[in-house]
Design a protein around this motif. Structure first.
Motif, PDB file in Angstrom:
ATOM      1  N   LEU A 106       0.857  -1.423   0.006  1.00  0.00           N
ATOM      2  CA  LEU A 106       0.002   0.066   0.077  1.00  0.00           C
ATOM      3  C   LEU A 106       0.746   1.167   0.066  1.00  0.00           C
ATOM      4  CD1 LEU A 106      -2.991   0.772   0.112  1.00  0.00           C
ATOM      5  CD2 LEU A 106      -2.587   0.951   2.564  1.00  0.00           C
ATOM      6  N   GLU A 107       0.660   2.014  -1.065  1.00  0.00           N
ATOM      7  CA  GLU A 107       1.545   3.256  -1.151  1.00  0.00           C
ATOM      8  C   GLU A 107       0.829   4.423  -0.899  1.00  0.00           C
ATOM      9  OE1 GLU A 107       3.148   3.121  -5.341  1.00  0.00           O
ATOM     10  OE2 GLU A 107       4.262   1.356  -4.785  1.00  0.00           O
ATOM     11  N   GLU A 108      -0.465   4.615  -1.174  1.00  0.00           N
ATOM     12  CA  GLU A 108      -1.199   5.926  -0.963  1.00  0.00           C
ATOM     13  C   GLU A 108      -2.632   5.499  -0.504  1.00  0.00           C
ATOM     14  OE1 GLU A 108      -2.433   9.907  -3.406  1.00  0.00           O
ATOM     15  OE2 GLU A 108      -1.797   8.244  -4.551  1.00  0.00           O
ATOM     16  N   VAL A 109      -3.096   6.484   0.276  1.00  0.00           N
ATOM     17  CA  VAL A 109      -4.668   6.392   1.170  1.00  0.00           C
ATOM     18  C   VAL A 109      -5.080   7.615   0.940  1.00  0.00           C
ATOM     19  CG1 VAL A 109      -5.846   6.068   3.078  1.00  0.00           C
ATOM     20  CG2 VAL A 109      -3.841   4.546   2.643  1.00  0.00           C
ATOM     21  N   ILE A 110      -6.324   7.886  -0.024  1.00  0.00           N
ATOM     22  CA  ILE A 110      -6.819   8.951   0.028  1.00  0.00           C
ATOM     23  C   ILE A 110      -8.296   8.908   0.506  1.00  0.00           C
ATOM     24  CG2 ILE A 110      -8.192  10.848  -1.739  1.00  0.00           C
ATOM     25  CD1 ILE A 110      -6.139   9.833  -3.755  1.00  0.00           C
ATOM     26  N   ILE A 111      -8.457   9.661   1.736  1.00  0.00           N
ATOM     27  CA  ILE A 111      -9.913   9.698   2.590  1.00  0.00           C
ATOM     28  C   ILE A 111     -10.602  10.906   2.209  1.00  0.00           C
ATOM     29  CG2 ILE A 111     -10.707   9.437   4.724  1.00  0.00           C
ATOM     30  CD1 ILE A 111      -8.180   8.281   5.696  1.00  0.00           C
ATOM     31  N   GLU A 112     -11.832  10.819   1.536  1.00  0.00           N
ATOM     32  CA  GLU A 112     -12.599  12.030   1.100  1.00  0.00           C
ATOM     33  C   GLU A 112     -13.261  12.289   2.299  1.00  0.00           C
ATOM     34  OE1 GLU A 112     -14.731  10.554  -2.146  1.00  0.00           O
ATOM     35  OE2 GLU A 112     -13.255  10.693  -3.491  1.00  0.00           O
ATOM     36  N   ASN A 113     -13.853  13.646   2.177  1.00  0.00           N
ATOM     37  CA  ASN A 113     -14.619  14.261   3.367  1.00  0.00           C
ATOM     38  C   ASN A 113     -15.816  13.447   3.810  1.00  0.00           C
ATOM     39  OD1 ASN A 113     -14.324  16.609   5.009  1.00  0.00           O
ATOM     40  ND2 ASN A 113     -16.123  17.406   4.189  1.00  0.00           N
ATOM     41  N   GLY A 114     -15.734  13.335   4.831  1.00  0.00           N
ATOM     42  CA  GLY A 114     -17.037  12.374   5.641  1.00  0.00           C
ATOM     43  C   GLY A 114     -16.638  11.593   6.475  1.00  0.00           C
ATOM     44  N   SER A 128       5.182   0.436   2.583  1.00  0.00           N
ATOM     45  CA  SER A 128       5.508   1.096   1.381  1.00  0.00           C
ATOM     46  C   SER A 128       4.680   2.523   1.361  1.00  0.00           C
ATOM     47  CB  SER A 128       4.967   0.272   0.210  1.00  0.00           C
ATOM     48  OG  SER A 128       5.822  -1.073   0.076  1.00  0.00           O
ATOM     49  N   LEU A 129       3.886   2.674   2.330  1.00  0.00           N
ATOM     50  CA  LEU A 129       2.892   3.697   2.498  1.00  0.00           C
ATOM     51  C   LEU A 129       3.809   5.139   2.635  1.00  0.00           C
ATOM     52  CD1 LEU A 129      -0.098   4.660   2.744  1.00  0.00           C
ATOM     53  CD2 LEU A 129       0.205   4.636   5.119  1.00  0.00           C
ATOM     54  N   THR A 130       3.626   6.030   1.643  1.00  0.00           N
ATOM     55  CA  THR A 130       4.141   7.253   1.598  1.00  0.00           C
ATOM     56  C   THR A 130       3.237   8.459   1.955  1.00  0.00           C
ATOM     57  OG1 THR A 130       4.119   7.462  -0.913  1.00  0.00           O
ATOM     58  CG2 THR A 130       6.104   6.330   0.236  1.00  0.00           C
ATOM     59  N   LYS A 131       1.974   8.276   1.103  1.00  0.00           N
ATOM     60  CA  LYS A 131       0.915   9.391   1.237  1.00  0.00           C
ATOM     61  C   LYS A 131      -0.212   9.244   1.894  1.00  0.00           C
ATOM     62  CE  LYS A 131      -0.727  13.344  -1.718  1.00  0.00           C
ATOM     63  NZ  LYS A 131      -0.886  13.813  -3.136  1.00  0.00           N
ATOM     64  N   VAL A 132      -0.760  10.045   2.497  1.00  0.00           N
ATOM     65  CA  VAL A 132      -2.176   9.869   3.253  1.00  0.00           C
ATOM     66  C   VAL A 132      -2.894  11.163   3.410  1.00  0.00           C
ATOM     67  CG1 VAL A 132      -3.422   9.276   5.386  1.00  0.00           C
ATOM     68  CG2 VAL A 132      -1.626   8.016   4.687  1.00  0.00           C
ATOM     69  N   THR A 133      -3.911  11.224   2.578  1.00  0.00           N
ATOM     70  CA  THR A 133      -4.910  12.259   2.685  1.00  0.00           C
ATOM     71  C   THR A 133      -6.013  12.269   3.701  1.00  0.00           C
ATOM     72  OG1 THR A 133      -4.266  12.750   0.370  1.00  0.00           O
ATOM     73  CG2 THR A 133      -6.157  14.022   1.031  1.00  0.00           C
ATOM     74  N   VAL A 134      -5.904  13.288   4.499  1.00  0.00           N
ATOM     75  CA  VAL A 134      -6.934  13.019   5.624  1.00  0.00           C
ATOM     76  C   VAL A 134      -7.953  14.310   5.742  1.00  0.00           C
ATOM     77  CG1 VAL A 134      -7.469  13.267   8.129  1.00  0.00           C
ATOM     78  CG2 VAL A 134      -5.261  12.269   7.326  1.00  0.00           C
TER      79      VAL A 134
END
Length: 301
Positions: A106-114, A128-134
């Motif tokens: 897992l490299e990227e996690v995008i969490i949308e508003n809600g 491998s995780l480098t980017k998380v959007t909160v």
């Protein structure tokens, strides 16, 4: 799977040769349905509201489309899968504990508003995780959510690590980047649980006006603090005598070696870990008016 089926309960568990499946629109619940299969992609129908432990050890799984009806991703749902990225749509309100634990690719996690809550160890051990959007909707991040994610890139402000999104990159205080002063960014909304757990290098704490949640363990210990203040414009917390106090709850959230609890009745409850692990604490006066105290003096040597 034919239309009319509403629940799959461990239906295809250990079907190691299963590599492709189409789910019916009528489906509402998944529980352990595809543990240790060979699926590479899955589309979750819009009527599914809960995904519970459904894809554990499906290491072949690379992509997932979450339907518009999913509200909760429950414990261990995608643990030890081969996901490379995941977008959590705005209809999802909660990610429970260990949901994406040990997803090695897992490299990227995008969490949308809600989304409002991310549970304990949800993304632990994702090397491998480098980017998380909160999203700005976030209200609570529990223990060890991103523990053992050595490549995760934080947003750094005044020596502290934060996560957020493009518009507000400093929404969540996650820990220290080597700083000795905690000066919360003006956009910071919450502290992650254990954000500065037992950090003895911090000497000053300044809480900004938009901080709405400080979990009990976020500031545990911190023997080195000599000054603690909260912005006068903060509607949830205030500071007096180096104490951090919740206005509505009349609770002492955090005290330090230099603190003095006000005796005017403004504090009636002492929260968990308010004094925990203050190794240099020698004397504390609990004023009249305090009605309830949780576990507070553990590890006060």
């Amino acid at each position: 799977i034919p239309e009319g089926i509403k629940e799959l309960d461990r239906t295809f568990e250990f079907c190691t040769s299963l590599s492709e499946i189409t789910l019916p629109k009528s489906l509402e619940t998944l529980f352990g349905a595809f543990i240790r299969t060979s699926l590479t992609h899955i589309d979750i129908p819009d009527n599914v509201h809960t995904i519970d432990s459904s894809f554990i050890n499906t290491e072949s799984l690379r992509t997932v489309n979450l339907g518009k009806g999913v509200k909760i991703i429950t414990a261990n749902a995608f643990e030890c899968t081969g996901l490379k990225s995941i977008t959590i749509p705005g209809n999802v309100e909660c990610i429970d504990e260990f949901a994406f634990n040990d997803c090695r690719y897992l490299e990227e996690v995008i969490i949308e508003n809600g989304l409002t809550k991310i549970g304990t160890c949800s993304f632990e051990s994702c090397p491998s995780l480098t980017k998380v959007t909160v999203p700005e909707s976030i209200e609570y991040i529990e223990f060890f959510v991103f523990d053992n994610c050595p490549n995760l890139q934080y947003n750094v402000y005044e020596g502290m690590n934060y996560l957020g999104n493009e518009e507000k990159p400093y929404l969540v205080l996650c820990g220290t980047a080597g700083g000795t002063r905690l000066v919360a960014h003006p956009d910071t909304k919450i502290f992650a649980e254990q954000a500065l757990f037992d950090n003895e290098n911090i000497t000053e704490v300044e809480i900004g006006e938009n901080v709405t949640y400080i979990p009990p363990m976020a500031l545990r210990g911190m023997d080195g603090v000599i000054s603690a203040t909260v912005s006068e414009n903060n509607k949830t917390f205030y500071s007096v005598n180096n104490c951090i106090i919740n206005r509505a709850e009349k609770s002492l959230v955090k005290a330090f070696n230099c603190s003095e609890i006000p005796s005017d009745g403004s504090v009636t409850f002492v929260d968990t870990a308010a004094f925990s692990n203050l190794g240099m604490l020698e004397v504390i006066y609990i004023p009249r008016g305090v009605e309830n105290m949780l576990i507070n003096f553990d590890f006060c040597d």
